[in-house]
Each structure stands twice: as structure tokens, then as C-alpha cells.
Write a protein that holds these residues in place. Sequence first.
Motif, PDB file in Angstrom:
ATOM      1  N   VAL A  67       5.748  13.097 -42.657  1.00 20.25           N
ATOM      2  CA  VAL A  67       6.816  13.162 -41.528  1.00 20.25           C
ATOM      3  C   VAL A  67       7.189  12.094 -41.840  1.00 20.25           C
ATOM      4  O   VAL A  67       7.324  10.789 -41.687  1.00 20.25           O
ATOM      5  CB  VAL A  67       6.159  13.363 -39.856  1.00 20.25           C
ATOM      6  N   ASP A  68       8.891  11.916 -41.614  1.00 20.47           N
ATOM      7  CA  ASP A  68       9.612  10.965 -41.723  1.00 20.47           C
ATOM      8  C   ASP A  68      10.170  10.216 -40.817  1.00 20.47           C
ATOM      9  O   ASP A  68      10.899  10.087 -40.005  1.00 20.47           O
ATOM     10  CB  ASP A  68      11.389  11.103 -42.022  1.00 20.47           C
ATOM     11  N   GLY A  69       9.343   9.260 -40.374  1.00 25.44           N
ATOM     12  CA  GLY A  69       9.112   8.712 -38.998  1.00 25.44           C
ATOM     13  C   GLY A  69       7.938   7.656 -39.299  1.00 25.44           C
ATOM     14  O   GLY A  69       7.106   7.808 -40.190  1.00 25.44           O
ATOM     15  N   THR A  70       8.260   6.698 -38.316  1.00 20.39           N
ATOM     16  CA  THR A  70       6.382   6.004 -37.759  1.00 20.39           C
ATOM     17  C   THR A  70       5.329   6.894 -37.762  1.00 20.39           C
ATOM     18  O   THR A  70       5.745   8.002 -36.906  1.00 20.39           O
ATOM     19  CB  THR A  70       6.390   4.832 -36.677  1.00 20.39           C
ATOM     20  N   SER A  71       4.120   6.698 -36.820  1.00 24.89           N
ATOM     21  CA  SER A  71       2.910   6.976 -36.880  1.00 24.89           C
ATOM     22  C   SER A  71       3.655   8.177 -35.783  1.00 24.89           C
ATOM     23  O   SER A  71       3.079   9.400 -35.955  1.00 24.89           O
ATOM     24  CB  SER A  71       1.597   6.433 -36.800  1.00 24.89           C
ATOM     25  N   ALA A 173      -5.808  10.192 -36.676  1.00 28.17           N
ATOM     26  CA  ALA A 173      -6.098   9.646 -37.725  1.00 28.17           C
ATOM     27  C   ALA A 173      -5.439   8.142 -38.088  1.00 28.17           C
ATOM     28  O   ALA A 173      -5.754   7.379 -39.626  1.00 28.17           O
ATOM     29  CB  ALA A 173      -7.211  10.102 -38.638  1.00 28.17           C
ATOM     30  N   VAL A 174      -4.719   8.097 -37.199  1.00 22.44           N
ATOM     31  CA  VAL A 174      -3.534   7.132 -37.583  1.00 22.44           C
ATOM     32  C   VAL A 174      -4.357   5.510 -38.344  1.00 22.44           C
ATOM     33  O   VAL A 174      -4.073   4.608 -39.614  1.00 22.44           O
ATOM     34  CB  VAL A 174      -2.290   6.866 -36.344  1.00 22.44           C
ATOM     35  N   VAL A 192      -4.494  16.448 -38.612  1.00 22.07           N
ATOM     36  CA  VAL A 192      -4.123  15.416 -38.720  1.00 22.07           C
ATOM     37  C   VAL A 192      -3.071  14.453 -38.756  1.00 22.07           C
ATOM     38  O   VAL A 192      -2.709  14.904 -39.728  1.00 22.07           O
ATOM     39  CB  VAL A 192      -6.017  14.997 -39.549  1.00 22.07           C
ATOM     40  N   ILE A 193      -3.400  13.500 -38.167  1.00 22.87           N
ATOM     41  CA  ILE A 193      -2.140  12.257 -38.294  1.00 22.87           C
ATOM     42  C   ILE A 193      -2.730  11.281 -38.325  1.00 22.87           C
ATOM     43  O   ILE A 193      -3.264  10.673 -38.257  1.00 22.87           O
ATOM     44  CB  ILE A 193      -1.420  12.370 -36.711  1.00 22.87           C
ATOM     45  N   ALA A 207       4.765   9.397 -41.599  1.00 23.94           N
ATOM     46  CA  ALA A 207       3.439  10.035 -41.197  1.00 23.94           C
ATOM     47  C   ALA A 207       2.704  10.601 -41.628  1.00 23.94           C
ATOM     48  O   ALA A 207       3.065  12.233 -42.053  1.00 23.94           O
ATOM     49  CB  ALA A 207       3.892  10.021 -39.386  1.00 23.94           C
ATOM     50  N   PRO A 208       1.937  10.548 -42.384  1.00 23.70           N
ATOM     51  CA  PRO A 208       1.190  11.898 -43.603  1.00 23.70           C
ATOM     52  C   PRO A 208       0.703  12.298 -42.377  1.00 23.70           C
ATOM     53  O   PRO A 208      -0.143  12.394 -41.722  1.00 23.70           O
ATOM     54  CB  PRO A 208       0.172  10.961 -44.229  1.00 23.70           C
TER      55      PRO A 208
END
Lengths: 408, 408
Positions: A67-71, A173-174, A192-193, A207-208
Motif C-alpha cells: 500500500v502506498d503509505g507508511t505502515s 507484523a510491521v 498480515v501487514i 506498507a507491504p
Amino acid sequence: MKAYKDLAPSPRTIMTPGPVEVDPRVLRAMSYPILGQFDPEFTALMNETMSMLRLLFKTENEWAFPVDGTSRSGIEAVLVGIIEPGDKVLVPIYGRFGHLLTEIAGRCGAEVVKLETEWGTVFTEEEIVSAIREHQPKLVALVHGETSTGRIQPLAGIGQACRETNALFVVDAVATIGGIEVATDQLLIDAVIGGTQKCLSVPAGMAPITYNKRAEAKLQSRKRIERGLLLADGDDDPLLRPIQSNYLDLSQLQDYWSPARLNHHTEATSMLYALREGLRLVLEEGLDERFARHREHEGALIAGLEAMGLRLYGDPSCKMTVVTCIEIPAGVDGESVRSMLLDHYGIEIASSFGPLKGKIWRIGTMGYSCSKRNVLLTLGALEAVLLRHGHSLEAGKALQAAMDVYGM
Amino acid sequence: MKAYKDLAPSPRTIMTPGPVEVDPRVLRAMSYPILGQFDPEFTALMNETMSMLRLLFKTENEWAFPVDGTSRSGIEAVLVGIIEPGDKVLVPIYGRFGHLLTEIAGRCGAEVVKLETEWGTVFTEEEIVSAIREHQPKLVALVHGETSTGRIQPLAGIGQACRETNALFVVDAVATIGGIEVATDQLLIDAVIGGTQKCLSVPAGMAPITYNKRAEAKLQSRKRIERGLLLADGDDDPLLRPIQSNYLDLSQLQDYWSPARLNHHTEATSMLYALREGLRLVLEEGLDERFARHREHEGALIAGLEAMGLRLYGDPSCKMTVVTCIEIPAGVDGESVRSMLLDHYGIEIASSFGPLKGKIWRIGTMGYSCSKRNVLLTLGALEAVLLRHGHSLEAGKALQAAMDVYGM
């Protein structure tokens, strides 16, 4: 007009639990010229990134993309897509980021059930499984590694309990991804993030995530509703509400990441280059080798800290390898120590949040920052700065203890 | 394991309406080592970025900072913060991105009132002002430059009408910022969203925004409610609902960007470096000089296209300088032309959306891509590719016409 000077960041040894130092290969990847978002060369890079994310998450899931943003954009994308207003969501909390999950779930309209335990510990499998059976939530959201307290929550058994009660299981799981195993499929985790700026050593900004068919079914059911029914009928049944974010709508994002390439946002090219390179580095090193490296340097760090006479915070049985929390000794100004380390040694360590603010320091050993050199430099600097603050300790022992661990 | 090759993107001349080529100085900025998010060196860079954004937006607003996501994350952050469920929102639509505003506003719970006009044209001031007086919306959301049709909407008079009816005025300036003047304060605009990947020539991944005290008052009123009242009382009056996103909550983001530096997300360091460098480049060039450069190269491009016998799409009186739309000649396969340009010349031009798909090409002259070299190379390549597709035209005239404009 005021002159804005050339960028010239000072060199830093970043030993916080994120963001940490970025591998030079990742930095170089970001300096390459961009490609258009629908350029076949670029979409090939997107597909490669998806393949590598599947390996990182240990999953066969079709959907694994950033996702195009921080975690926390990834956390919100998952929760806002899966939670419908009124859904019961169980959140076991053992630190700050559990509270964040309740905050986000609450804004999605969830009826949040909190399960709390003392900071510095985690839950037993039995405690969480019992709560699932008691409350019968639609979703269980759990932090895998809590950087605020340095603890790791064992995940075994929880996914099975969720399947039995037909709940979805979401794991933040950041802090662990790329540094500690996240066995998505084996643990029956539905979504899962991960984070980029911690054990992956990629800058913050993506943020995968990954999610399976169970989570996708929920997204797709809400997508159908969004396409006209609700708006046409003026029906405001809260159970039929569409996903309340456009930017973070996973049903649209997965179309963008699918072969259809349905237009949504403009993919963040340079960050995608960075993530792809960070994933290549992880896979070149090998997941198991990488996790072992994190354990090795944690061991040397702990040996040095204890040889210095410092006490570690929290229950050692659930200590997370990639973060080490230290009790600030009585009489020592923790912030003054941190400032002297940063200003004069160029070394950054972290404080903590909420009830732990001013009580502990946190040292990360994550990704590219997790190296022998960094551990040794940090121990030496911390010893000198503690002595300068009048703290009594036996000089020289810390580095000798760490070097013993390294077999030097 | 499959080998993932070294990153090696092919050279590209990117003449789409975004993303466009990135200035090498911006690419280099991203390759610098990162700083921690609360490192005083980094927060100083954040503050400098805010100052430069104020100059870019021509505003005295306190709040001018990037949202960490692509352009539409900035649009959603503004709308989700200002719109309360049930609020009436007026959206004049003259292309695809007007529809996006209605989509986002709808997900925020707005009662959306659409005002539509034919694609290829824009609204008169009178049409919009009348609609404001008739519908008395709480908010008017308007696209400044529509890349889907290449049109620009004049903004004069609309802000005044909004003040008279106590509406907030929000402008999507994603396509224009840095290429065409956006006079935020003079036009009485309450919130503006810019884009990075177009006329600023910074990669996608950040959305610079600004908003004034009127917009802030709305955000702050909802922030108070979030802190306990609603959740404590179980009150679900839709007019009292808190901001429904955590990631895009401007009331929290402004605390993060304030001297208090309240922790929210982890700022995207390398993208912040990129934005700062992109803004330095804009201010070094000068806003007026930069806008004039965009007009100059548009002029040469148009002269060349017309000398080639091609027809421009849309009402010329509202043509946006930074995007030029061309009717695809009868009998020519537009996608085949685009592919030959990309695959063999390394030049990318765009198609369009919805009713214009397959009917027009769009050529951007934006930011770093807006140069004499790029215009000349594009005209020469397009001529050759059209000839190769069997289209009849008088060879050589396009470049001579463009060179005339350049006074070569």
C-alpha cells in the motif's frame, strides 16, 4: 527569499526500533530515473515485487503488494476493508500498537473488545483462544512484535481458533517482517501487514501486505455493494455499508495490482524501486540466515549491556530479538543520554511511549543497522556517555563481553 | 529461486500528464542516507518543506505539509476531515477527476450534488456561483486542471460565493501545482491539494496540501468529539461522528507537523528529501518564470502538432497549458502509435479515460519533462510513427513550425 541549503544529512548510526539505516543498494535504487506507471517495464517490476513479497510472508496468497503509505496505512487498508460497522473485533493489547489497532478498528465502526495484559509481558495462547471462544468476534487483530515494549506474541493456535469460530485473523507484523519469521500460511493468518522502515531497511512510505481468499471474499462482497446498490436505494443499513475509504480500498487496489491494471492511484515509482531492492537483499541473504543474524547481534548487544551493569526491561521469555529495552538507571536523565549520543556520536537510540516514557531506552537491531560494527560502536558510546553522566560502571567490560560473543 | 535482476530501467522521455521525468537533483536527494524522524536535523528539513510549500501555494496558511501517500490520499485527507456524514457537498464535474471527488465525498457520507458539463469544456463563474446559491452546500470541491480532458477551470468568484453562503471551498490542484499559478489566499480557497508527480517532477508518493483557519476549525471541532465524548456516551448522532480515518486524520497530522511533534506515522524520509529538493528547484527557477516556461513549450508543441495536420481536442479557451489533447485521426490505431513510440523511441504519451478512451492522445508538458529537447524529440517521433501507420501528412513541417516558435 530565504536560502534553502543543499541537502547534507549528517552521518547517523540509527539504533532505534525504526526507522533504521537504509542499505546503500536501496538508496541507489531510488536514484534511478522513473518509468511510467503502465510502462510494461514498470508493471514487470511490480509483479516481481509481488512474487518476492510472497516469499517474505511465506504465503501462497495471490495478493501480496504494498500500500502506498507508511505502515499504518497498510493496517488501516486491511481493517477498513474487512470490518463492517457493528462488527465485533477482538484486540489483545500488550503495548502501544495494540491500542493503535483499537483506534483504527473503532474508526471503522467496529465494536472493539479489548483484552489487556501488563506491558512487558504477552498473552498465553490459552488466554487469547478463550477470549475468542467467549466473545465470538468477526475479527481478531493482534500485534506480532510490540516495539513499544520489545515483546513478541507467539501466534500458534490462534489462527486455528479463529477458523473454528469463523473469525478472520489479522496480524500486524510491521516490526518483525524481515527480521523474525512470519509464517502466514502455516499459522492460518488471513491478513498480515509488514513495515518497510524496520527489519527490511527500506525508507518509510510503503506498507507491504498480504491476504488470503477468506479476507478477499469479505472485500469482494463489499465491493459489489459499492457499485450502485446502496447509493441507488438510499439504503443505510450499517451492515451493507461500502468500504469507507477510496485511497485504502483493497478491492480497488487489488484490481490495480492485477493483470487488469485498473487505474487507481499513481504507483509510487521510486519507493517501489526501493522495496524491490530491499526484498532482493532479503532473499539473497536468505530468510533463515537473516533471522539468525538478528539473533546473533542481539546476543552481543545484551551481553555488552549486562556487562555494563544495566538491567533489561520486561519478561525475557517473550523478548523480541530485534528490540532490546533497557531500564534507565536511577539518577540518570534518559533524554540527556540520548541527546549526547546523537549530537556527539551520531548514534540514535529511542525512548518509549505512555507508561514507559522516561523509564526505558530501546535499542533496535534491525535490518541493515543490525551489524557487528553498529553494536560495538553503540556499546562503546553508551558506556562513555553514562560515565559522563556520573553513572557508576566498570569501564571496558561491555565491549569485551560483546567481543566474546562474536568470538573475536 | 528465481533470480531477480539488477534494477536497470530503460531511458524514457515521459510526455504523459504524469507521472513525468524526475529532475536528477531530486533523484540524487533520494539516494542520501536517512535521518531518524525525530532527529532535529530531520525536523528542520520538515519545517523548511512547510515554508517552501507556503510559497508554492501562495498562502500565509500555518498548515502546509505533505500527506504520505499519492495525490488522492491528500484529497481524501482533506475531504474526510472536513465532511461530516450528511453534509451537502457540491461537485462541478467536467472530467474524470471531478467524478473521483464525488466518489471520495460519497464515501465520507456526503450528500453529493453533482453539477455536470460536457467534457472538453468548463463551467462559467456564473454557473458555479448560481449552483452554490441554489444548493447552499457545506462544501464545494472543484478540480483546477482536468488532465483527463486537458481543461482548466477558472476559479475567480467561487471563493467569494462560498464565503457568502458559509461553505468551504476545496480545490484539487494536483495537475496544476508548480506549472500553473494556484493563488490560494487571493482566491479565498480554504484547502488545496497538490500533486508531486506532475509539474513538480517529484516521484508519486506524497500529496502536498494546505488549509486555512476555516478548514482547521472544522477539523478541530471533530477532534474534540473523538476524544471520548462519542465513545463514552454511545451517541451515534451522525453529525457528531469523528474523522473516520486514522491514517488520513489531518487533526492528528497537523500535531505531527507542529512543534509538538506528536507521534503519528513515521515520516517517509526519502520522499520528504525528494519533495524538499523539488520545491527548491521550483523556487530557484521562480514561480512566474516556471509558469512562462510551461506556456512556451506548450506553444511550440501546439505549433508542431497543427503543422502536422492534427486537430486539438476541446474548447481552446479553457485549454490547460500543461496538457495537450489531440484527436486520434480516423483510421489510425491510437494504441499502436503509443506502443511504437514507447517501444522504439522510448517516448511515452498517454491515452485517456471513459468517453475519451481511444479518441484522444494526451501529451503532457510538465515540470522537468517540459523542455525544448523533449518537445522536439516527441514531434519528430510522432510524425515518423504516424507515417509508418499509413497516415498522410506533410513530412518535416512539424519540427520547422516548432523551431520557428523557439526562434531557432
